[in-house]
Design a protein around this motif. Structure first.
Motif, PDB file in Angstrom:
ATOM      1  N   ASP A   1      48.032  44.526  34.820  1.00 26.81           N
ATOM      2  CA  ASP A   1      47.567  46.062  35.056  1.00 26.81           C
ATOM      3  C   ASP A   1      47.119  46.129  36.610  1.00 26.81           C
ATOM      4  N   LEU A   2      47.523  45.303  37.353  1.00 27.79           N
ATOM      5  CA  LEU A   2      47.089  45.829  38.816  1.00 27.79           C
ATOM      6  C   LEU A   2      48.223  46.511  39.456  1.00 27.79           C
ATOM      7  N   ASP A   3      48.012  47.507  40.373  1.00 29.48           N
ATOM      8  CA  ASP A   3      48.879  48.140  41.136  1.00 29.48           C
ATOM      9  C   ASP A   3      49.262  47.535  42.392  1.00 29.48           C
ATOM     10  N   ARG A   4      50.030  47.814  43.112  1.00 28.37           N
ATOM     11  CA  ARG A   4      50.524  47.236  44.436  1.00 28.37           C
ATOM     12  C   ARG A   4      49.315  46.987  45.353  1.00 28.37           C
ATOM     13  N   ALA A   5      48.542  48.191  45.545  1.00 23.97           N
ATOM     14  CA  ALA A   5      47.720  48.081  46.581  1.00 23.97           C
ATOM     15  C   ALA A   5      46.602  46.912  46.219  1.00 23.97           C
ATOM     16  N   HIS A   6      46.254  46.892  44.838  1.00 23.11           N
ATOM     17  CA  HIS A   6      45.156  45.925  44.437  1.00 23.11           C
ATOM     18  C   HIS A   6      45.608  44.511  44.562  1.00 23.11           C
ATOM     19  N   LEU A   7      46.994  44.495  44.288  1.00 26.66           N
ATOM     20  CA  LEU A   7      47.832  42.981  44.629  1.00 26.66           C
ATOM     21  C   LEU A   7      47.704  42.712  45.777  1.00 26.66           C
ATOM     22  N   GLU A   8      47.918  43.510  46.737  1.00 25.35           N
ATOM     23  CA  GLU A   8      47.895  43.077  48.155  1.00 25.35           C
ATOM     24  C   GLU A   8      46.431  42.887  48.744  1.00 25.35           C
ATOM     25  N   GLN A   9      45.314  43.274  48.193  1.00 25.26           N
ATOM     26  CA  GLN A   9      44.094  43.057  48.679  1.00 25.26           C
ATOM     27  C   GLN A   9      43.886  41.564  48.187  1.00 25.26           C
ATOM     28  N   LEU A  10      44.525  41.148  47.090  1.00 23.57           N
ATOM     29  CA  LEU A  10      44.274  39.710  46.578  1.00 23.57           C
ATOM     30  C   LEU A  10      45.567  38.785  46.754  1.00 23.57           C
ATOM     31  N   SER A  11      46.240  39.328  47.806  1.00 21.83           N
ATOM     32  CA  SER A  11      47.357  38.453  48.353  1.00 21.83           C
ATOM     33  C   SER A  11      47.106  36.904  49.131  1.00 21.83           C
ATOM     34  N   ASP A  12      45.866  37.023  49.605  1.00 22.59           N
ATOM     35  CA  ASP A  12      45.494  35.661  49.997  1.00 22.59           C
ATOM     36  C   ASP A  12      45.247  34.668  49.028  1.00 22.59           C
ATOM     37  N   LYS A  13      44.689  35.025  48.033  1.00 19.46           N
ATOM     38  CA  LYS A  13      44.382  34.292  46.911  1.00 19.46           C
ATOM     39  C   LYS A  13      45.795  33.679  46.190  1.00 19.46           C
TER      40      LYS A  13
END
Length: 118
Positions: A47-59
């Motif tokens: 349930d994460l939107d694209r913006a939040h996924l980009e914040q976690l992109s490094d992980k």
């Protein structure tokens, strides 16, 4: 968001342990860890939107790299097992040939002697 980042860190830690078990050849323990890692990852990115996924992109990129390492190690293990099985098959054929050449009597008797009942 910090909780999800922590979950991804936990999944990375589990993945590293899983890679270690695969390198040691312990596929049963690696399988248990893989299931735990999958569950944690599903919870972390559900349930994460694209913006939040980009914040976690490094992980997530780090997780993808670790997944590639795990896959490579599993392929090496699979190849090793396949070679062992082929070697075992050749050895069994060789041993069966020795058995016949050494005079395995029941087998030779059927080929040398005539059955009086027929």
């Amino acid at each position: 968001m910090a909780a999800r980042r922590e979950m991804l860190d936990q999944a990375l830690s589990i993945g590293r342990r899983e890679l270690g078990f695969l390198a040691d050849g312990d596929v049963f323990e690696a399988e248990k860890l893989a299931k735990d890692r999958e569950r944690i990852l599903d919870e972390a990115i559900n349930d994460l939107d694209r913006a939040h996924l980009e914040q976690l992109s490094d992980k997530l990129v780090e997780m993808r790299s670790l997944q590639n390492d795990i896959t490579d190690e599993a392929r090496k293990l699979h190849s090793s097992l396949k070679q062992d099985l082929l070697s075992m098959r050749k050895q069994n054929k060789r041993i069966a040939g020795y058995s016949f050449g050494a005079g395995n009597m029941p087998r030779l008797a059927r080929q040398r002697f005539i059955n009086k009942k027929s």
